[in-house]
Design a protein around this motif. Structure first.
Motif, PDB file in Angstrom:
ATOM      1  N   GLY A 127       0.798  -1.224   0.000  1.00  0.00           N
ATOM      2  CA  GLY A 127       0.000   0.000   0.000  1.00  0.00           C
ATOM      3  C   GLY A 127       0.829   1.271   0.000  1.00  0.00           C
ATOM      4  N   GLY A 128       2.012   1.203  -0.624  1.00  0.00           N
ATOM      5  CA  GLY A 128       2.880   2.379  -0.690  1.00  0.00           C
ATOM      6  C   GLY A 128       3.645   2.661   0.591  1.00  0.00           C
ATOM      7  N   LYS A 129       3.616   1.707   1.549  1.00  0.00           N
ATOM      8  CA  LYS A 129       4.313   1.901   2.823  1.00  0.00           C
ATOM      9  C   LYS A 129       5.211   0.710   3.117  1.00  0.00           C
ATOM     10  CE  LYS A 129       0.594   4.510   5.010  1.00  0.00           C
ATOM     11  NZ  LYS A 129      -0.376   4.526   6.093  1.00  0.00           N
ATOM     12  N   TYR A 130       6.324   1.016   3.772  1.00  0.00           N
ATOM     13  CA  TYR A 130       7.204  -0.031   4.272  1.00  0.00           C
ATOM     14  C   TYR A 130       6.708  -0.400   5.658  1.00  0.00           C
ATOM     15  CZ  TYR A 130      10.273   1.291   0.456  1.00  0.00           C
ATOM     16  OH  TYR A 130      10.792   1.545  -0.786  1.00  0.00           O
ATOM     17  N   LEU A 131       6.371  -1.667   5.841  1.00  0.00           N
ATOM     18  CA  LEU A 131       5.795  -2.148   7.091  1.00  0.00           C
ATOM     19  C   LEU A 131       6.825  -2.988   7.842  1.00  0.00           C
ATOM     20  CD1 LEU A 131       2.322  -3.234   5.672  1.00  0.00           C
ATOM     21  CD2 LEU A 131       2.937  -1.053   6.745  1.00  0.00           C
ATOM     22  N   CYS A 132       7.197  -2.506   9.016  1.00  0.00           N
ATOM     23  CA  CYS A 132       8.204  -3.164   9.839  1.00  0.00           C
ATOM     24  C   CYS A 132       7.527  -3.824  11.037  1.00  0.00           C
ATOM     25  CB  CYS A 132       9.238  -2.154  10.320  1.00  0.00           C
ATOM     26  SG  CYS A 132      10.511  -2.894  11.371  1.00  0.00           S
ATOM     27  N   PRO A 133       7.817  -5.097  11.282  1.00  0.00           N
ATOM     28  CA  PRO A 133       7.177  -5.786  12.395  1.00  0.00           C
ATOM     29  C   PRO A 133       7.755  -5.461  13.768  1.00  0.00           C
ATOM     30  CG  PRO A 133       8.664  -7.275  11.278  1.00  0.00           C
ATOM     31  CD  PRO A 133       8.650  -5.993  10.483  1.00  0.00           C
ATOM     32  N   VAL A 134       8.894  -4.771  13.826  1.00  0.00           N
ATOM     33  CA  VAL A 134       9.547  -4.514  15.113  1.00  0.00           C
ATOM     34  C   VAL A 134       9.794  -3.032  15.394  1.00  0.00           C
ATOM     35  CG1 VAL A 134      10.648  -6.794  15.122  1.00  0.00           C
ATOM     36  CG2 VAL A 134      11.882  -4.830  14.179  1.00  0.00           C
ATOM     37  N   LYS A 135       9.292  -2.173  14.574  1.00  0.00           N
ATOM     38  CA  LYS A 135       9.613  -0.747  14.706  1.00  0.00           C
ATOM     39  C   LYS A 135       9.275  -0.196  16.086  1.00  0.00           C
ATOM     40  CE  LYS A 135       9.750   3.711  12.741  1.00  0.00           C
ATOM     41  NZ  LYS A 135      10.179   4.341  11.532  1.00  0.00           N
ATOM     42  N   GLU A 136       8.057  -0.407  16.547  1.00  0.00           N
ATOM     43  CA  GLU A 136       7.654   0.173  17.839  1.00  0.00           C
ATOM     44  C   GLU A 136       8.544  -0.307  18.976  1.00  0.00           C
ATOM     45  OE1 GLU A 136       3.463  -0.211  18.603  1.00  0.00           O
ATOM     46  OE2 GLU A 136       2.959   1.127  16.948  1.00  0.00           O
ATOM     47  N   ARG A 137       8.865  -1.588  18.986  1.00  0.00           N
ATOM     48  CA  ARG A 137       9.725  -2.119  20.060  1.00  0.00           C
ATOM     49  C   ARG A 137      11.122  -1.530  19.992  1.00  0.00           C
ATOM     50  NH1 ARG A 137       7.725  -8.150  19.454  1.00  0.00           N
ATOM     51  NH2 ARG A 137       8.337  -7.561  17.372  1.00  0.00           N
ATOM     52  N   GLN A 138      11.629  -1.285  18.807  1.00  0.00           N
ATOM     53  CA  GLN A 138      12.991  -0.796  18.647  1.00  0.00           C
ATOM     54  C   GLN A 138      13.123   0.707  18.884  1.00  0.00           C
ATOM     55  OE1 GLN A 138      15.877  -2.521  18.349  1.00  0.00           O
ATOM     56  NE2 GLN A 138      14.547  -4.253  18.761  1.00  0.00           N
ATOM     57  N   LEU A 139      12.016   1.421  18.900  1.00  0.00           N
ATOM     58  CA  LEU A 139      12.086   2.865  19.131  1.00  0.00           C
ATOM     59  C   LEU A 139      12.660   3.192  20.509  1.00  0.00           C
ATOM     60  CD1 LEU A 139       8.743   4.078  17.520  1.00  0.00           C
ATOM     61  CD2 LEU A 139      11.073   4.354  16.628  1.00  0.00           C
ATOM     62  N   LYS A 140      12.551   2.257  21.435  1.00  0.00           N
ATOM     63  CA  LYS A 140      13.070   2.468  22.794  1.00  0.00           C
ATOM     64  C   LYS A 140      14.556   2.149  22.895  1.00  0.00           C
ATOM     65  CE  LYS A 140       8.569   1.313  24.580  1.00  0.00           C
ATOM     66  NZ  LYS A 140       7.735   0.154  24.804  1.00  0.00           N
ATOM     67  N   ASN A 141      15.115   1.547  21.872  1.00  0.00           N
ATOM     68  CA  ASN A 141      16.518   1.161  21.875  1.00  0.00           C
ATOM     69  C   ASN A 141      17.364   2.346  21.391  1.00  0.00           C
ATOM     70  OD1 ASN A 141      19.071   0.153  21.296  1.00  0.00           O
ATOM     71  ND2 ASN A 141      18.321  -1.699  20.309  1.00  0.00           N
ATOM     72  N   PRO A 142      18.182   2.939  22.277  1.00  0.00           N
ATOM     73  CA  PRO A 142      18.954   4.123  21.872  1.00  0.00           C
ATOM     74  C   PRO A 142      20.005   3.849  20.803  1.00  0.00           C
ATOM     75  CG  PRO A 142      19.587   3.411  24.078  1.00  0.00           C
ATOM     76  CD  PRO A 142      18.435   2.555  23.662  1.00  0.00           C
ATOM     77  N   SER A 143      20.368   2.586  20.599  1.00  0.00           N
ATOM     78  CA  SER A 143      21.364   2.239  19.581  1.00  0.00           C
ATOM     79  C   SER A 143      20.743   1.935  18.230  1.00  0.00           C
ATOM     80  CB  SER A 143      22.165   1.016  20.033  1.00  0.00           C
ATOM     81  OG  SER A 143      22.874   1.317  21.206  1.00  0.00           O
ATOM     82  N   ALA A 144      19.437   1.820  18.186  1.00  0.00           N
ATOM     83  CA  ALA A 144      18.753   1.471  16.939  1.00  0.00           C
ATOM     84  C   ALA A 144      18.531   2.706  16.074  1.00  0.00           C
ATOM     85  CB  ALA A 144      17.426   0.796  17.244  1.00  0.00           C
ATOM     86  N   LEU A 145      18.598   2.509  14.781  1.00  0.00           N
ATOM     87  CA  LEU A 145      18.346   3.592  13.821  1.00  0.00           C
ATOM     88  C   LEU A 145      16.864   3.669  13.455  1.00  0.00           C
ATOM     89  CD1 LEU A 145      21.421   3.072  11.498  1.00  0.00           C
ATOM     90  CD2 LEU A 145      21.114   4.829  13.249  1.00  0.00           C
TER      91      LEU A 145
END
Length: 177
Positions: free
Chosen positions: A146-164
């Motif tokens: 649908g014109g979007k990149y869908l990531c299954p772990v994005k929300e969980r990784q937002l709390k990780n300060p080392s994650a991009l």
């Protein structure tokens, strides 16, 4: 002309084409030995992953390293617009922390290439850092729909300060709880 991405980011005004030219110059200095060291680091780093994910992970990222560096070196597209330099500075700070925590020459090679690929995909191509098709634990996959990149772990990784992840153009795949 500014000599580094960091200098360009601090200048406040940066076009996507200026950033592309600078990272292309850096990419031209990545050797096959650098890619081999990075792949060796990736293999070692993944040794504790479940086998079913590890093999795919190593194969997919090794292929992405070769492919994205080649794409970057050969990119002749014209990219319109400016780069959000505040966002870029935050991105570079995360990468610098990772570099400062590196424990080996192989990890430094991995981070050097990952930096270029991440800059290219995030700020030039406006694509996710993880390629479409990347598998994550739990059987989840990075998808484009649908014109979007869908990531299954994005929300969980937002709390990780080392994650991009907070800089990534993907959105949380709502079908994953």
């Amino acid at each position: 002309m500014k000599e580094s991405v960091e200098e360009l980011a601090q200048s406040g005004e940066l076009t996507r084409m200026q950033l592309l030219e600078l990272i292309k110059k850096e990419a031209s200095q990545v050797s096959i030995q650098d890619i081999m060291r990075a792949t060796s680091f990736l293999t070692e780093d993944a040794k504790y992953m479940p086998t079913v994910y590890r093999e795919d992970y190593i194969q997919r990222f090794s292929k992405a390293f070769f492919g994205r560096i080649r794409d970057l070196k050969n990119d002749i597209c014209e990219y319109e617009g400016k780069v959000d330099t505040n966002r870029l500075q935050g991105f570079l700070e995360v990468l610098e922390r990772q570099r400062n925590e590196a424990k080996s020459e192989y990890e430094l090679c991995f981070l050097k290439i990952a930096r270029l690929i991440s800059l290219y995909t995030t700020f030039i191509r406006e694509e996710p850092v993880h390629p479409v098709g990347t598998k994550f634990p739990g059987g989840f996959t990075m998808r484009f729909e649908g014109g979007k990149y869908l990531c299954p772990v994005k929300e969980r990784q937002l709390k990780n300060p080392s994650a991009l992840c907070r800089f990534c153009v993907s959105v949380q795949d709502e079908s994953v709880e």
